[in-house]
Scaffold this motif. Structure first.
Motif, mmCIF file in Angstrom:
data_model
loop_
_atom_site.group_PDB
_atom_site.id
_atom_site.type_symbol
_atom_site.label_atom_id
_atom_site.label_comp_id
_atom_site.label_asym_id
_atom_site.label_seq_id
_atom_site.Cartn_x
_atom_site.Cartn_y
_atom_site.Cartn_z
ATOM 1 N N ALA A 105 15.874 -14.601 73.557
ATOM 2 C CA ALA A 105 14.748 -13.460 74.501
ATOM 3 C C ALA A 105 14.057 -14.143 74.806
ATOM 4 N N ASP A 106 13.033 -14.026 75.938
ATOM 5 C CA ASP A 106 12.179 -14.338 76.334
ATOM 6 C C ASP A 106 10.353 -13.916 76.156
ATOM 7 N N ARG A 107 11.130 -12.733 75.832
ATOM 8 C CA ARG A 107 9.720 -11.536 75.583
ATOM 9 C C ARG A 107 10.642 -10.724 74.183
ATOM 10 N N ILE A 108 9.620 -10.430 73.102
ATOM 11 C CA ILE A 108 10.296 -9.815 72.442
ATOM 12 C C ILE A 108 9.037 -8.068 72.013
ATOM 13 N N ALA A 109 9.349 -7.653 71.797
ATOM 14 C CA ALA A 109 8.792 -6.443 71.269
ATOM 15 C C ALA A 109 9.273 -5.987 70.302
ATOM 16 N N ILE A 110 8.759 -4.854 69.716
ATOM 17 C CA ILE A 110 8.585 -4.607 68.213
ATOM 18 C C ILE A 110 8.321 -2.744 68.195
ATOM 19 N N LEU A 111 9.891 -2.174 68.099
ATOM 20 C CA LEU A 111 9.036 -0.915 67.981
ATOM 21 C C LEU A 111 9.356 -0.528 66.450
ATOM 22 N N HIS A 112 8.499 0.780 65.882
ATOM 23 C CA HIS A 112 8.045 0.871 64.963
ATOM 24 C C HIS A 112 7.456 2.158 64.684
ATOM 25 N N ASP A 113 7.925 2.749 63.935
ATOM 26 C CA ASP A 113 7.219 4.103 64.358
ATOM 27 C C ASP A 113 6.806 4.938 65.223
ATOM 28 N N GLY A 114 7.647 5.141 66.582
ATOM 29 C CA GLY A 114 8.066 5.676 68.051
ATOM 30 C C GLY A 114 6.678 4.773 68.226
ATOM 31 N N ARG A 115 5.579 3.053 68.424
ATOM 32 C CA ARG A 115 5.528 2.730 69.387
ATOM 33 C C ARG A 115 5.374 1.607 69.523
ATOM 34 N N ILE A 116 5.443 0.661 70.695
ATOM 35 C CA ILE A 116 5.394 -0.161 70.606
ATOM 36 C C ILE A 116 4.162 -0.843 69.669
ATOM 37 N N ILE A 117 3.984 -1.968 68.770
ATOM 38 C CA ILE A 117 3.033 -2.832 67.920
ATOM 39 C C ILE A 117 2.876 -3.982 67.774
ATOM 40 N N VAL A 118 3.783 -4.946 68.664
ATOM 41 C CA VAL A 118 3.324 -5.724 69.236
ATOM 42 C C VAL A 118 4.057 -6.464 70.097
ATOM 43 N N ASN A 119 3.703 -7.237 71.496
ATOM 44 C CA ASN A 119 4.986 -7.504 72.486
ATOM 45 C C ASN A 119 4.255 -8.633 73.263
ATOM 46 N N GLY A 120 4.984 -9.643 73.445
ATOM 47 C CA GLY A 120 4.945 -11.317 73.576
ATOM 48 C C GLY A 120 5.778 -12.574 73.729
ATOM 49 N N SER A 121 5.682 -12.998 73.818
ATOM 50 C CA SER A 121 7.086 -14.702 73.924
ATOM 51 C C SER A 121 6.955 -14.886 71.975
ATOM 52 N N LEU A 122 8.071 -15.628 72.058
ATOM 53 C CA LEU A 122 8.214 -15.528 70.611
ATOM 54 C C LEU A 122 6.944 -17.013 70.003
ATOM 55 N N ALA A 123 6.156 -18.005 71.256
ATOM 56 C CA ALA A 123 5.263 -18.743 70.591
ATOM 57 C C ALA A 123 4.179 -17.283 69.877
ATOM 58 N N GLU A 124 4.043 -16.604 70.651
ATOM 59 C CA GLU A 124 3.267 -15.896 70.771
ATOM 60 C C GLU A 124 3.080 -14.945 69.917
ATOM 61 N N LEU A 125 4.081 -14.351 69.052
ATOM 62 C CA LEU A 125 4.204 -13.719 68.499
ATOM 63 C C LEU A 125 4.102 -14.403 67.069
ATOM 64 N N ARG A 126 4.515 -15.748 66.694
ATOM 65 C CA ARG A 126 4.368 -16.835 66.293
ATOM 66 C C ARG A 126 2.681 -17.361 66.090
ATOM 67 N N GLN A 127 1.510 -17.018 67.086
ATOM 68 C CA GLN A 127 0.348 -16.923 66.175
ATOM 69 C C GLN A 127 -0.302 -16.290 65.478
ATOM 70 N N LEU A 128 0.395 -14.771 65.531
ATOM 71 C CA LEU A 128 -0.560 -14.280 65.344
ATOM 72 C C LEU A 128 -0.183 -14.269 63.846
#
Length: 265
Positions: free
Chosen positions: A215-238
Motif C-alpha cells: 500500500a501507498d496509504r494505510i487506514a486502520i479500522l478498529h471498533d467501527g472507526r478509522i483510528i489512523v490513516n497515512g503512508s507507512l512512513a507517517e505511521l512509523r512516526q507515531l
C-alpha cells in the motif's frame, strides 16, 4: 491533445478530487453497530489498504462502496458519483473481487475470461482473454480447466476477470485469504501490476505484512472507526525508533498497529 494537455485543461478541483470519498459512514445489523462514522479519502492511482482484524467492518465498507449494501448514515462518492443516488453509474467504473475466487471450475481459464467479456458485450472477447492471460502469467495454463489451478492462480484469474471492461477503481476484499505463501506472492505481483497500469486499488486485509508491502496509504479500522490513516512512513512516526545494539530500528507496521489498537481500547 496529449494526456498531459487534457489533464492541464481540467479544473484544479477536479484534478484534486479523490477517487473515493467516505464521510460519516454508519452501518448496524440489528443491535450490532459495525461502522461508527468511518471517514477516509482514496487518491486517484496507487494502492490504498484498509487494515483491520476479523470483524472490524472491512467487508461492510467494501460492500457499501461497491453499491451492494446501503449505509444507515453518511455519504460515499466514487469517481465523484454518489453511490446511494446513482449506483448504476458507479458500477460502470468499478470492479469487485471478493474473498473467494469466483471462477467457473468446469471452464478453462481462457473460457472464463471470454465468458465475462461476452456477458459485458465487448467486441474481441478472445483477444481480451489472451491479453489478460499474458498480463497475469497464465498463458500456458489458459487451456486448462480452472479446477486444476493452484489457489494463487485462481485468484490471479479472478483479478484478471475483474479487469474486463477497464474499470478505473478496483476493490479487492481480502485478496489473499486462505492462500499459502507462494500464492500470496503471486497475488501481490498481480495487485502491483494493477497500480502500474493506472488503476486505483482499494484492498482490505488483516495481514500487516500485506499492507506494508503493497500500500501507498494505510487506514486502520478498529471498533467501527478509522483510528489512523497515512503512508507507512507517517505511521512509523507515531512510534519512536528503538535502539538495538546501538543500531536504530524503525518500528514495523505490526508495532504501530498493536500500539494504536491497544490505545484505542
Amino acid at each position: 491533445m496529449t494526456g498531459e494537455d487534457a489533464e492541464a485543461a481540467l479544473p484544479a478541483d477536479e484534478l484534486q478530487e479523490p477517487a473515493i470519498r467516505v464521510r460519516g459512514l454508519e452501518k448496524s445489523y440489528k443491535d450490532l453497530q459495525v461502522l461508527r462514522g468511518v471517514e477516509f479519502d482514496v487518491a486517484r492511482g496507487g494502492i490504498f489498504a484498509l487494515l483491520g482484524s476479523n470483524g472490524a467492518g472491512k467487508t461492510t465498507v467494501i460492500k457499501i462502496l461497491a453499491t451492494l449494501l446501503r449505509a444507515d448514515a453518511g455519504s460515499v462518492t466514487v469517481s465523484g458519483v454518489d453511490v446511494a443516488c446513482e449506483p448504476a453509474q458507479v458500477r460502470e467504473s468499478i470492479s469487485l473481487t471478493g474473498q473467494f475466487a469466483a471462477v467457473d471450475e468446469i471452464l478453462t481459464g481462457r473460457e472464463n475470461l471470454v465468458m465475462v467479456a461476452r456477458l459485458r458485450h465487448l467486441p474481441g472477447a478472445g483477444a481480451i482473454a489472451d491479453d489478460l492471460l499474458e498480463r497475469f502469467a497464465l498463458t500456458e495454463a489458459g487451456a486448462r480447466r480452472t479446477s486444476t489451478y493452484s489457489g494463487g492462480m485462481r485468484r490471479r484469474l479472478d483479478i484478471a476477470m475483474s479487469l474486463i471492461g477497464n474499470p478505473s477503481i478496483i476493490f479487492l476484499d481480502e485478496p489473499t485469504a486462505g492462500l499459502d505463501p507462494e500464492g500470496r506472492l503471486e497475488v501481490w505481483r498481480a495487485v502491483k501490476e494493477l497500480a502500474v497500469q493506472g488503476a486505483t486499488v482499494l484492498l482490505t486485509t488483516q495481514y500487516l505484512e500485506e499492507a506494508e508491502h503493497l500500500a501507498d496509504r494505510i487506514a486502520i479500522l478498529h471498533d467501527g472507526r478509522i483510528i489512523v490513516n497515512g503512508s507507512l512512513a507517517e505511521l512509523r512516526q507515531l512510534l519512536p525508533a528503538a535502539t538495538v545494539e546501538y543500531v536504530e530500528k524503525q518500528p514495523s507496521l505490526e508495532d504501530v498497529f498493536l500500539s494504536i489498537v491497544g490505545r484505542a481500547k
